[in-house]
Write a protein that holds these residues in place. Structure first.
Motif, short mmCIF file in Angstrom:
data_model
loop_
_atom_site.label_atom_id
_atom_site.label_comp_id
_atom_site.label_asym_id
_atom_site.label_seq_id
_atom_site.Cartn_x
_atom_site.Cartn_y
_atom_site.Cartn_z
N PHE A 39 0.98 -1.32 -0.03
CA PHE A 39 0.01 -0.16 0.03
C PHE A 39 0.82 1.34 0.07
N THR A 40 2.29 1.14 0.27
CA THR A 40 3.15 2.32 0.33
C THR A 40 3.42 2.96 -1.07
N SER A 41 3.13 2.36 -2.03
CA SER A 41 3.00 2.69 -3.16
C SER A 41 1.90 3.81 -3.73
N LEU A 42 0.87 3.64 -2.71
CA LEU A 42 -0.25 4.50 -3.14
C LEU A 42 -0.10 5.78 -1.88
N SER A 43 -0.53 7.13 -2.51
CA SER A 43 -0.24 8.12 -1.61
C SER A 43 -1.13 8.08 -0.48
N ALA A 44 -0.93 9.10 0.57
CA ALA A 44 -1.81 9.26 1.65
C ALA A 44 -3.37 9.36 1.61
N GLU A 45 -3.30 10.42 0.42
CA GLU A 45 -4.53 10.90 0.15
C GLU A 45 -5.39 9.72 -0.61
N THR A 46 -4.58 9.23 -1.40
CA THR A 46 -5.41 7.87 -1.99
C THR A 46 -6.04 6.75 -0.95
N GLN A 47 -5.04 6.55 -0.02
CA GLN A 47 -5.24 5.67 1.04
C GLN A 47 -6.66 6.05 1.80
N ALA A 48 -6.60 7.39 2.16
CA ALA A 48 -7.42 7.93 2.83
C ALA A 48 -9.04 7.73 1.99
N VAL A 49 -8.89 7.95 0.76
CA VAL A 49 -10.14 7.61 -0.17
C VAL A 49 -10.54 6.29 -0.16
N MET A 50 -9.76 5.36 -0.13
CA MET A 50 -10.02 4.03 -0.27
C MET A 50 -10.65 3.66 1.05
N GLU A 51 -10.28 4.13 2.26
CA GLU A 51 -10.79 3.96 3.62
C GLU A 51 -12.26 4.62 3.39
N GLU A 52 -12.11 5.67 3.12
CA GLU A 52 -13.75 6.53 3.00
C GLU A 52 -14.50 5.52 2.36
N LYS A 53 -14.40 5.48 1.26
CA LYS A 53 -15.15 4.58 0.28
C LYS A 53 -15.29 2.96 0.29
N GLY A 54 -14.52 2.50 1.28
CA GLY A 54 -14.50 1.10 1.94
C GLY A 54 -13.88 0.09 0.52
N ILE A 55 -13.06 0.68 -0.16
CA ILE A 55 -12.34 -0.04 -1.38
C ILE A 55 -11.30 -0.98 -0.89
N ARG A 56 -11.19 -2.10 -1.31
CA ARG A 56 -10.45 -3.18 -1.20
C ARG A 56 -9.41 -3.54 -2.10
N LEU A 57 -8.30 -3.81 -1.58
CA LEU A 57 -7.21 -4.40 -2.68
C LEU A 57 -6.82 -5.68 -2.41
N LEU A 58 -7.12 -6.50 -3.39
CA LEU A 58 -7.02 -8.08 -3.17
C LEU A 58 -5.65 -8.66 -3.77
N CYS A 59 -4.85 -7.77 -4.34
CA CYS A 59 -3.88 -8.41 -5.21
C CYS A 59 -2.82 -7.63 -5.11
N PRO A 60 -1.41 -7.78 -5.50
CA PRO A 60 -0.35 -7.06 -5.35
C PRO A 60 -0.36 -5.86 -6.62
N ILE A 61 0.09 -4.87 -6.25
CA ILE A 61 0.30 -3.58 -7.24
C ILE A 61 1.77 -3.93 -8.20
N PRO A 62 1.53 -4.13 -9.42
CA PRO A 62 2.88 -4.54 -10.20
C PRO A 62 3.84 -3.01 -10.21
N ALA A 63 5.00 -3.33 -10.07
CA ALA A 63 5.91 -2.32 -9.90
C ALA A 63 6.38 -2.02 -11.11
N ALA A 64 6.46 -2.87 -12.39
CA ALA A 64 7.25 -2.63 -13.51
C ALA A 64 6.56 -1.74 -14.28
N THR A 65 7.55 -0.83 -15.05
CA THR A 65 6.90 0.03 -16.07
C THR A 65 7.76 0.02 -17.36
N PRO A 66 7.69 -1.00 -17.97
CA PRO A 66 8.31 -1.27 -19.17
C PRO A 66 8.23 -0.17 -20.36
N GLU A 67 8.95 -0.27 -21.25
CA GLU A 67 8.72 0.71 -22.42
C GLU A 67 7.98 -0.30 -23.44
#
Length: 246
Positions: A39-67
């Motif tokens: 969750f640390t890859s998401l901003s504090a603002e986004t995490q706050a919105v997640m909590e407010e809207k009850g949004i859950r994350l059930l999978c990893p967030i991919p880190a790769a940014t290929p060309e």
């Protein structure tokens, strides 16, 4: 000595010990899952919105940014027929999970390039396996579907899109935007309350048009637990939501 009372004390002690061990196991699993989802890859603002809207994350967030470049593809045959083509001989559907290479060998006489497809468990449903063609043997071409029809634990028919994917242009590479950035935008502006993100995958977005050559862009796909899919162009950040895919 009161053996009955001593026995009760020992049983109670073992019960308490088991509860403590179960609690510790739950803590360990929770910490491992949280670490994997990052969750640390998401901003504090986004995490706050997640909590407010009850949004859950059930999978990893991919880190790769290929060309990646845009790609072209075209249909080499008629458009996918609504009527499935029956297999000459039914095939055990369990091979989809246990040995896709064996399944490919059994089907390559009727679907020559099936080895260059990837099974999509998120879009598959009872009676139908959904697969997508791969770009450069790695990236799924979403929305273009090979469908394997199954019945009584046997694959009995198929629908095949018959497409040809053009060669990628190395001079047209562009770095894709991070999945965390795309996810943040969707969480804050598009996902409904109580949504649960089940899978995040980078691929390409295909369409079924009556044109000789078509272009597909790199695309992030976000699958929700309710089965809906949100797509974000991984270069321009344009959104394709369930309301705009029709």
């Amino acid at each position: 000595m009161d053996w009955g009372r001593a026995k009760s004390v020992m049983i109670y002690a073992f019960l308490v010990l088991n509860l403590l061990l179960c609690y510790q196991l739950w803590i360990d699993v929770r910490d491992q899952v949280s670490a994997g989802l990052d969750f640390t890859s998401l901003s504090a603002e986004t995490q706050a919105v997640m909590e407010e809207k009850g949004i859950r994350l059930l999978c990893p967030i991919p880190a790769a940014t290929p060309e990646l470049p845009d790609i072209t593809y075209r249909y080499s045959g008629e458009e996918q027929n609504e009527v499935p083509v029956k297999l000459k001989e039914p095939i055990d559907s369990k091979l989809m999970y246990s040995s896709f290479s064996e399944l490919s060998n059994l089907l390559k006489g009727q679907i020559p390039d099936i080895a260059n497809y990837r099974f999509d468990s998120q879009e598959s449903e009872v009676g139908k396996f959904v697969l997508h063609p791969l770009v450069d043997n790695k990236w799924s071409l979403f929305r273009v579907r090979l469908e394997l029809i199954n019945s009584d634990q046997k694959i009995v028919a198929y629908r095949w899109p018959q497409i040809e994917i053009g060669a990628s242009r190395s001079d047209d590479l562009q770095k894709v935007l991070p999945a965390s950035q795309a996810l943040s935008s969707l969480i804050e502006k598009y996902f409904p309350a109580d949504a649960a993100v089940k899978e995040i995958e980078l691929g390409y977005y295909g369409e079924l048009f009556n044109s000789e050559s078509q272009v597909a862009s790199p695309m992030w796909r976000f699958m929700l637990e309710d089965g809906s899919a949100y797509y974000m162009d991984a270069i321009s950040a344009d959104i394709i939501s369930p309301k705009t895919t029709e």
